[in-house]
Enzyme design. Structure first.
Site, PDB file in Angstrom:
ATOM      1  N   LYS A   1      41.965 -24.424  -3.782  1.00 48.78           N
ATOM      2  CA  LYS A   1      43.083 -24.609  -4.855  1.00 48.78           C
ATOM      3  C   LYS A   1      43.937 -23.244  -5.033  1.00 48.78           C
ATOM      4  O   LYS A   1      44.961 -23.212  -5.070  1.00 48.78           O
ATOM      5  CB  LYS A   1      42.430 -24.972  -6.089  1.00 48.78           C
ATOM      6  CG  LYS A   1      43.481 -25.145  -7.134  1.00 48.78           C
ATOM      7  CD  LYS A   1      42.824 -25.699  -8.296  1.00 48.78           C
ATOM      8  CE  LYS A   1      43.674 -25.745  -9.805  1.00 48.78           C
ATOM      9  NZ  LYS A   1      42.998 -26.668 -10.844  1.00 48.78           N
TER      10      LYS A   1
ATOM     11  N   GLU B   1      35.058 -16.025  -0.321  1.00 53.60           N
ATOM     12  CA  GLU B   1      34.203 -16.749   0.680  1.00 53.60           C
ATOM     13  C   GLU B   1      35.129 -17.548   1.657  1.00 53.60           C
ATOM     14  O   GLU B   1      35.240 -17.466   2.905  1.00 53.60           O
ATOM     15  CB  GLU B   1      33.300 -17.641   0.025  1.00 53.60           C
ATOM     16  CG  GLU B   1      32.280 -17.248  -0.833  1.00 53.60           C
ATOM     17  CD  GLU B   1      32.611 -16.915  -2.324  1.00 53.60           C
ATOM     18  OE1 GLU B   1      33.959 -16.907  -2.286  1.00 53.60           O
ATOM     19  OE2 GLU B   1      31.803 -16.595  -2.845  1.00 53.60           O
TER      20      GLU B   1
ATOM     21  N   GLY C   1      39.350 -27.936  -9.682  1.00 56.65           N
ATOM     22  CA  GLY C   1      38.415 -27.769  -8.429  1.00 56.65           C
ATOM     23  C   GLY C   1      37.220 -28.913  -8.328  1.00 56.65           C
ATOM     24  O   GLY C   1      37.244 -29.479  -7.200  1.00 56.65           O
ATOM     25  N   ARG C   2      36.557 -29.007  -9.427  1.00 56.38           N
ATOM     26  CA  ARG C   2      35.433 -29.895  -8.990  1.00 56.38           C
ATOM     27  C   ARG C   2      35.633 -31.383  -9.472  1.00 56.38           C
ATOM     28  O   ARG C   2      34.863 -32.218  -9.298  1.00 56.38           O
ATOM     29  CB  ARG C   2      34.257 -29.476 -10.211  1.00 56.38           C
ATOM     30  CG  ARG C   2      34.696 -29.237 -11.608  1.00 56.38           C
ATOM     31  CD  ARG C   2      33.669 -28.561 -12.533  1.00 56.38           C
ATOM     32  NE  ARG C   2      34.220 -28.004 -13.677  1.00 56.38           N
ATOM     33  CZ  ARG C   2      34.601 -26.849 -14.130  1.00 56.38           C
ATOM     34  NH1 ARG C   2      35.229 -26.240 -13.171  1.00 56.38           N
ATOM     35  NH2 ARG C   2      35.105 -26.760 -15.283  1.00 56.38           N
TER      36      ARG C   2
ATOM     37  N   GLU D   1      29.259 -26.368 -14.576  1.00 58.33           N
ATOM     38  CA  GLU D   1      30.517 -25.643 -14.471  1.00 58.33           C
ATOM     39  C   GLU D   1      31.217 -26.265 -15.514  1.00 58.33           C
ATOM     40  O   GLU D   1      32.169 -25.298 -16.133  1.00 58.33           O
ATOM     41  CB  GLU D   1      31.066 -25.361 -13.180  1.00 58.33           C
ATOM     42  CG  GLU D   1      32.242 -24.376 -12.998  1.00 58.33           C
ATOM     43  CD  GLU D   1      32.812 -24.297 -11.570  1.00 58.33           C
ATOM     44  OE1 GLU D   1      33.659 -24.927 -11.311  1.00 58.33           O
ATOM     45  OE2 GLU D   1      32.275 -23.329 -10.923  1.00 58.33           O
TER      46      GLU D   1
ATOM     47  N   HIS E   1       6.861 -36.447  -3.285  1.00 54.23           N
ATOM     48  CA  HIS E   1       5.920 -35.746  -2.734  1.00 54.23           C
ATOM     49  C   HIS E   1       5.936 -34.089  -2.761  1.00 54.23           C
ATOM     50  O   HIS E   1       5.604 -33.394  -2.055  1.00 54.23           O
ATOM     51  CB  HIS E   1       5.952 -36.034  -1.086  1.00 54.23           C
ATOM     52  CG  HIS E   1       5.471 -37.421  -0.918  1.00 54.23           C
ATOM     53  ND1 HIS E   1       4.365 -38.009  -0.839  1.00 54.23           N
ATOM     54  CD2 HIS E   1       6.250 -38.432  -0.997  1.00 54.23           C
ATOM     55  CE1 HIS E   1       4.401 -39.236  -0.761  1.00 54.23           C
ATOM     56  NE2 HIS E   1       5.693 -39.513  -0.785  1.00 54.23           N
TER      57      HIS E   1
ATOM     58  N   LYS F   1      32.285 -12.209 -10.073  1.00 53.73           N
ATOM     59  CA  LYS F   1      33.386 -11.957  -8.806  1.00 53.73           C
ATOM     60  C   LYS F   1      34.054 -10.642  -8.895  1.00 53.73           C
ATOM     61  O   LYS F   1      34.195  -9.974  -8.028  1.00 53.73           O
ATOM     62  CB  LYS F   1      34.522 -12.994  -9.179  1.00 53.73           C
ATOM     63  CG  LYS F   1      34.197 -14.362  -8.445  1.00 53.73           C
ATOM     64  CD  LYS F   1      35.401 -15.209  -8.624  1.00 53.73           C
ATOM     65  CE  LYS F   1      35.107 -16.851  -8.611  1.00 53.73           C
ATOM     66  NZ  LYS F   1      36.254 -17.693  -8.813  1.00 53.73           N
TER      67      LYS F   1
HETATM   68  O1  F6P Z   1      33.979 -19.698  -8.482  1.00 49.45           O
HETATM   69  C1  F6P Z   1      34.233 -20.924  -9.208  1.00 49.45           C
HETATM   70  C2  F6P Z   1      35.548 -21.672  -8.432  1.00 49.45           C
HETATM   71  O2  F6P Z   1      36.513 -21.176  -9.076  1.00 49.45           O
HETATM   72  C3  F6P Z   1      35.168 -23.340  -8.730  1.00 49.45           C
HETATM   73  O3  F6P Z   1      35.656 -23.684 -10.093  1.00 49.45           O
HETATM   74  C4  F6P Z   1      36.199 -23.860  -7.492  1.00 49.45           C
HETATM   75  O4  F6P Z   1      35.773 -25.239  -7.213  1.00 49.45           O
HETATM   76  C5  F6P Z   1      35.813 -22.792  -6.726  1.00 49.45           C
HETATM   77  O5  F6P Z   1      35.459 -21.409  -7.330  1.00 49.45           O
HETATM   78  C6  F6P Z   1      36.723 -22.755  -5.326  1.00 49.45           C
HETATM   79  O6  F6P Z   1      37.885 -22.466  -5.605  1.00 49.45           O
HETATM   80  P1  F6P Z   1      39.298 -22.490  -4.743  1.00 49.45           P
HETATM   81  O7  F6P Z   1      39.360 -23.750  -4.555  1.00 49.45           O
HETATM   82  O8  F6P Z   1      40.341 -21.937  -5.410  1.00 49.45           O
HETATM   83  O9  F6P Z   1      38.833 -21.868  -3.586  1.00 49.45           O
END
Ligand code: F6P
Length: 541
Positions: free
Chosen positions: A204, A210, A265-266, A351, A382, A504
């Site tokens: 987003k 990452e 995002g979620r 979240e 199990h 972060k």
């Molecule tokens: O670190 C949390 C977060 O901001 C989530 O809310 C989001 O889904 C995820 O990181 C990824 O964010 P982006 O889509 O901006 O890479």
């Protein structure tokens, strides 16, 4: 602003809890105590093709009445309607929250034109990839898509693609890379041929550490294996609410799919974030997914609160969290295809509702989000079900049963369903001392305490006839709305996530300290400094 724990229904529920806390489900169900309409009849409801049996919960008609009253007093309906109408229900980020607009078929829905245009663009692209018309730099068709994203840009699409594998194109494999641990990307790419691989970079913000690290490494993978720089456009598409950054990264403008800041995002798998889903199952099935979610949206908006699945699920969750003091709740899908649903729900629930501040900035004096966890049945039986049956901690459970299999090994299915239903029965019934004595027999009285089961363990069983794109869409939307209901009663903002920021920020500082020539060891506490020193030494080797 109202402090929700001081609402009249909250106090009534407290008093009611004292009255029924020791009541036993097995007594409520016992012959003679459960006349028609039975508990099962009274507490089983249907919405958007999902059946929910709430009867094995520690609730009475009075409990539900009070819980619904609490929902009303907390203005759940008002907040629900404000969300659907596109009002700013995420005030800390100044945003509307309109994932429901992504699946609304009515042309009067907010942003209908923009949503339809982006969906058409996705469908055209997905069709090209699925048919083989979209080729890589050597003219070969695409056989592997690699979704690079994390959190909401990974968990939802990954869960849905996995769940609907039986509907997906046999010509294509979807892979998901999220972790900044290089092992994730390295392992995913190990057996892939760059000539047949398409990367979908989903973020987003398009700034997430990452995702950007993995995207850059994947670009290097393509070029180091022979893809000319000027052909990279055939292997990279981007999905973002920040198209400028996507283009800066080097993705061709026409290969950028847009989402909007009013999609959290979620909550975003319904948008272009779900491109990997659409490529896997095709645009028609993607529409089915949206239609299932829309059916749940309609149910949520129109069903009376007393028969409203997201409202009742949310309120029963609050009953356990705030009155019984349950720390966690378990999701146990008796479906291997829904294997990833619990990890998806972890982000959605925790979240969204793991918050300490009310909407007005004051601090809550009651618990918010429960810890969400889970594994599919029968595997969990199990592993950790021992604790659910006999541990002193009560963990409410959502069982999810898919009544017909999506695979040809049909003789497995009665065994699977039998286990699902038997677990909820056993958790409810327990085994009394008297019953345990009979089982132990006269020779082994010492076994009695070990084979007694407390019972009275609350469970809800959700059922769908089959695992289709439509039923999955409805199931996901059910949980989305449940989260809104709980967040409203807790009076918190379910749509921001400030709690991820501090880690972060400090992460960047620590990364610099790990990789720079010299490091100021006094900058951190002694523990963090020692961790950094140890890792610096190892990394230098
Ligand atoms: O670190 C949390 C977060 O901001 C989530 O809310 C989001 O889904 C995820 O990181 C990824 O964010 P982006 O889509 O901006 O890479």
């Amino acid at each position: 602003m109202t402090l929700n724990s001081s609402l009249p229904a909250w106090s009534s529920l407290q008093a009611h809890y004292e009255q029924i806390r020791d009541a036993r489900l097995r007594d409520w169900f016992a012959a003679g105590n459960d006349p028609a309409p039975t508990r099962a009849e009274r507490f089983t409801l249907e919405g958007a093709g999902i059946t929910a049996d709430f009867s094995k919960n520690r609730i009475t008609d009075e409990t539900l009445k009070l819980l619904v009253q609490l929902a009303r007093e907390a203005h759940v309906e008002k907040r629900r309607d404000a969300m659907f109408a596109g009002e700013i229900v995420n005030p800390t980020e100044g945003r509307a929250v309109l994932h429901t607009a992504l699946r609304a078929s009515a042309s009067s829905a907010p942003f209908h034109k923009e949503v339809a245009a982006e969906k058409a663009k996705m469908a055209a692209f997905a069709d090209q990839v699925r048919s083989g018309a979209w080729t890589g730099y050597t003219g070969k068709r695409i056989r592997h898509i690699v979704n690079i994203g994390i959190g909401g840009s990974d968990l939802g699409p990954k869960m849905v693609v996995h769940a609907l594998k039986h509907l997906s194109s046999p010509e294509l494999d979807a892979h998901f890379v999220s972790n900044v641990d290089g092992a994730d990307l390295y392992r995913a790419l190990q057996h892939l041929d760059p000539e047949e691989t398409l990367a979908i970079v989903v973020s987003k913000t398009f700034t997430t550490l990452e995702t950007m690290t993995n995207a850059r490494s994947m670009r290097d993978w393509f070029t180091q294996r022979g893809c000319p720089e000027n052909q990279l456009a055939k292997h990279f598409v981007g999905v973002s609410a920040n198209p400028t950054e996507v283009v800066k990264f080097g993705i061709a403008k026409e290969n950028v799919f847009e989402m909007w800041d009013w999609v959290g995002g979620r909550y975003s798998l319904w948008s272009a974030v779900g491109l990997s889903i659409m490529i896997s199952i095709g645009p028609k099935q993607f529409d089915e997914l949206l239609a299932g979610a829309e059916a749940m949206d309609t149910h949520f908006r129109e069903a009376p609160l007393e028969r409203n699945l997201p409202v009742l699920m949310g309120m029963i969750g609050i009953w356990y969290r705030n009155f019984f003091g349950s720390q966690s709740y378990l999701v146990a899908p008796y479906s291997e295809a829904l294997h990833l649903l619990p990890s998806y729900l972890q982000q959605l629930e925790m979240e969204s509702n793991g918050k300490q501040a009310r909407l007005d900035g004051t601090f809550v004096d009651y618990a918010t989000s429960a810890i969400t966890w889970g594994e599919p049945g029968t595997n969990g039986q199990h592993a950790f079900f021992q604790m659910l049956h006999q541990g002193p901690t009560i963990v409410p459970i959502d069982f999810i049963a898919v009544l017909t299999p999506e695979h040809p090994l049909t003789d497995h299915h009665p065994k699977l369903l039998a286990n699902c239903f038997a677990q909820s029965e056993a958790l409810m019934l327990g085994r009394t001392e008297e019953e345990a004595k009979k089982v132990a027999g006269p020779d082994k009285p010492q076994l009695v305490p070990h084979i007694m089961f407390p019972g009275n363990r609350p469970t809800t069983t959700l059922m769908v006839d089959a695992l289709t794109a439509r039923s999955l869409g409805a199931l996901i939307a059910l949980y989305e709305h449940k989260v809104l209901v709980q967040g409203t009663v807790w009076n918190i903002n379910s749509f921001d996530q400030w709690g991820v920021e501090l880690g972060k920020i400090l992460g960047k500082v620590v990364e610099a300290d790990l990789t720079s020539e010299t490091v100021d060891t006094k900058k951190h506490d002694s523990s963090t400094s020692a961790l950094i020193a140890r890792a610096r030494a190892a990394l230098k080797k």
